[in-house]
Scaffold this motif. Structure first.
Motif, PDB file in Angstrom:
ATOM      1  N   GLY A  39      23.020 -46.657 -38.126  1.00  0.00           N
ATOM      2  CA  GLY A  39      22.095 -45.597 -37.735  1.00  0.00           C
ATOM      3  C   GLY A  39      22.561 -44.202 -38.069  1.00  0.00           C
ATOM      4  O   GLY A  39      23.619 -44.004 -38.674  1.00  0.00           O
ATOM      5  N   ASP A  48      15.706 -44.493 -36.953  1.00  0.00           N
ATOM      6  CA  ASP A  48      15.025 -44.924 -35.735  1.00  0.00           C
ATOM      7  C   ASP A  48      13.541 -44.560 -35.819  1.00  0.00           C
ATOM      8  O   ASP A  48      13.074 -43.632 -35.168  1.00  0.00           O
ATOM      9  CB  ASP A  48      15.687 -44.253 -34.520  1.00  0.00           C
ATOM     10  CG  ASP A  48      15.143 -44.773 -33.208  1.00  0.00           C
ATOM     11  OD1 ASP A  48      14.668 -45.920 -33.176  1.00  0.00           O
ATOM     12  OD2 ASP A  48      15.173 -44.018 -32.216  1.00  0.00           O
ATOM     13  N   LYS A  53      10.806 -49.463 -33.914  1.00  0.00           N
ATOM     14  CA  LYS A  53      10.718 -49.613 -32.462  1.00  0.00           C
ATOM     15  C   LYS A  53       9.698 -50.676 -32.084  1.00  0.00           C
ATOM     16  O   LYS A  53       9.903 -51.442 -31.138  1.00  0.00           O
ATOM     17  CB  LYS A  53      10.333 -48.278 -31.816  1.00  0.00           C
ATOM     18  CG  LYS A  53      11.432 -47.225 -31.863  1.00  0.00           C
ATOM     19  CD  LYS A  53      10.946 -45.909 -31.285  1.00  0.00           C
ATOM     20  CE  LYS A  53      12.031 -44.837 -31.367  1.00  0.00           C
ATOM     21  NZ  LYS A  53      11.522 -43.516 -30.914  1.00  0.00           N
ATOM     22  N   SER A 272      18.631 -52.290 -33.249  1.00  0.00           N
ATOM     23  CA  SER A 272      17.896 -51.032 -33.095  1.00  0.00           C
ATOM     24  C   SER A 272      18.386 -50.218 -31.896  1.00  0.00           C
ATOM     25  O   SER A 272      18.238 -48.992 -31.867  1.00  0.00           O
ATOM     26  CB  SER A 272      16.394 -51.296 -32.952  1.00  0.00           C
ATOM     27  OG  SER A 272      16.106 -51.935 -31.721  1.00  0.00           O
ATOM     28  N   VAL A 275      21.008 -48.226 -33.391  1.00  0.00           N
ATOM     29  CA  VAL A 275      20.423 -47.278 -34.340  1.00  0.00           C
ATOM     30  C   VAL A 275      19.882 -46.037 -33.627  1.00  0.00           C
ATOM     31  O   VAL A 275      19.922 -44.925 -34.156  1.00  0.00           O
ATOM     32  CB  VAL A 275      19.289 -47.959 -35.146  1.00  0.00           C
ATOM     33  CG1 VAL A 275      18.508 -46.934 -35.962  1.00  0.00           C
ATOM     34  CG2 VAL A 275      19.877 -49.021 -36.079  1.00  0.00           C
ATOM     35  N   ALA A 276      19.390 -46.236 -32.392  1.00  0.00           N
ATOM     36  CA  ALA A 276      18.771 -45.124 -31.647  1.00  0.00           C
ATOM     37  C   ALA A 276      19.790 -44.111 -31.128  1.00  0.00           C
ATOM     38  O   ALA A 276      19.424 -43.034 -30.666  1.00  0.00           O
ATOM     39  CB  ALA A 276      17.962 -45.679 -30.479  1.00  0.00           C
TER      40      ALA A 276
END
Length: 382
Positions: A39, A48, A53, A272, A275-276
């Motif tokens: 990320g 992101d 999402k 994810s 990644v955020a």
């Protein structure tokens, strides 16, 4: 480009998961950490984005749907008392200590309560994966964790609505409670009467994979209904899985949904989360992050463990249950977003709390691994 990002995520998450297992940790830990590397916080290969999402949301819904399919209802019924104790004490301890921490940080009384409420939230999607890898999902500890998560979700959301009404937001406690009662009443009725009939009607259709499609329709419909009424979508998905577990199609659905989920959607969900993460600007608040992270881990760990102990678990099992409740996950992030929107959290405190939530999520799998591994060793010696 999304297609390339998906290829990178799937490749990296599988390799990272394998390395994690070889190092004696659950694979989910490697997937979370590789998300940070991929990320914006490190390499910036994966962004992101909204569509990532959405895919991630499907992943967590399917993960909890599978957990519902695997739930042993006989064991679940036995753990009802434990679930209630774990859920309630797992809220009271973090809420009270979070409130005191807020006062020490010189927040207003209502902001301090909000901080405590955020630290009371829990999300067992990470724990579910760790339990599956340790063959503990159907155990009494796994049943207690899943049951407590449902209770935790309901109580925290009701408390949040009450706090928002006190803060002057246009949220009515009575309406919130009624909507949740309606959801569970309708969900149970549909699970009991409609879901079995729907699967039987779909099964003979002369097109491919009708039963699996019907199961996914049930899963996503329950998840939407839950979210629409203010209950987390993952709770709706979990109830849908439990409903199908009572039908003759349980094993067929489980095998094929697991293949679909773990080939793409679940790895994207875990990766994810990492990644955020954005570390920019958090350096100056490092000690606040450390202090709140320790507080978040210990209060949920020992609060939930105390509940399990009072329900008759031994201390090792109680700590295992407490560890399974530590991850705050998407539930706490949703509450943090509400706090930012309503000005109950400053931008700086919001960023700090996002990192704290990530820390609790990363800590949960290895913590569960250590406790349950020691428990299994003790059982073998005995």
């Amino acid at each position: 480009m999304l297609i390339l990002e998906l290829a990178v995520i799937l490749f990296a998450s599988k390799i990272a998961g394998d390395i994690s297992v070889r190092l004696g940790q659950p694979s989910v830990l490697g997937k979370l950490l590789i998300g940070i590397v991929l990320g914006p916080a490190v390499l910036g290969i994966v962004n992101d984005t909204d569509i990532l999402k959405e895919i991630s949301q499907i992943g967590v819904i399917l993960l909890m749907f599978i957990a519902g399919l695997e739930t042993d209802m006989d064991e679940f019924k036995k753990s009802g008392k434990a679930a209630a104790f774990v859920g309630v004490l797992g809220i009271i301890v973090p809420l009270s200590m979070g409130y005191l921490a807020g006062l020490v940080m010189e927040l207003s009384a209502i902001q301090a309560v909000f901080l405590g409420l955020l630290l009371s939230a829990t999300s067992v999607s990470i724990s579910v994966q760790a339990l599956k890898e340790m063959n503990k999902l159907k155990s009494k500890e796994g049943s207690a964790i899943l049951g407590a998560a449902v209770i935790d979700d309901i109580l925290v959301i009701i408390a949040l609505a009450f706090l928002m009404s006190m803060a002057g937001e246009d949220v009515h406690l009575g309406t919130v409670i009624i909507k949740k009662v309606i959801f569970f009443a309708v969900a149970i009725l549909l699970a009991w009467k409609v879901v079995p009939i729907m699967l039987r009607k779909f099964a003979p259709l002369r097109v491919t994979e009708t039963v699996i499609s019907a199961a996914l329709i049930v899963c996503f419909s329950f998840a939407y209904l839950a979210e629409f009424t203010g209950v987390a979508a993952i709770i709706g998905a979990y109830i849908a899985g439990v409903a199908i577990s009572f039908t003759d199609y349980k094993h067929e659905v489980f095998e094929k949904i697991e293949t679909i989920s773990y080939s793409i959607f679940v790895p994207v969900f875990f990766t994810s989360i990492g990644v955020a993460v954005k570390f920019s600007g958090v350096g100056q608040y490092i000690w606040v992050i450390v202090a709140l992270s320790i507080l978040a881990i210990l209060t949920k760990l020992f609060g939930a463990a105390l509940g399990a102990k009072l329900a008759g678990f031994n201390w090792r099992s109680s700590l295992g249950v407490g560890a399974g409740m530590v991850s705050r996950g998407e539930v706490a992030l949703i509450i943090a977003g509400i706090g930012l929107e309503t000005k109950l959290l400053s931008n700086e405190l919001f960023t700090v709390l996002v990192v704290v939530v990530l820390v609790t999520t990363i800590v949960t799998p290895p913590l569960m691994k250590v406790i349950f591994k020691d428990q299994q060793m003790e059982e073998k010696v005995a």
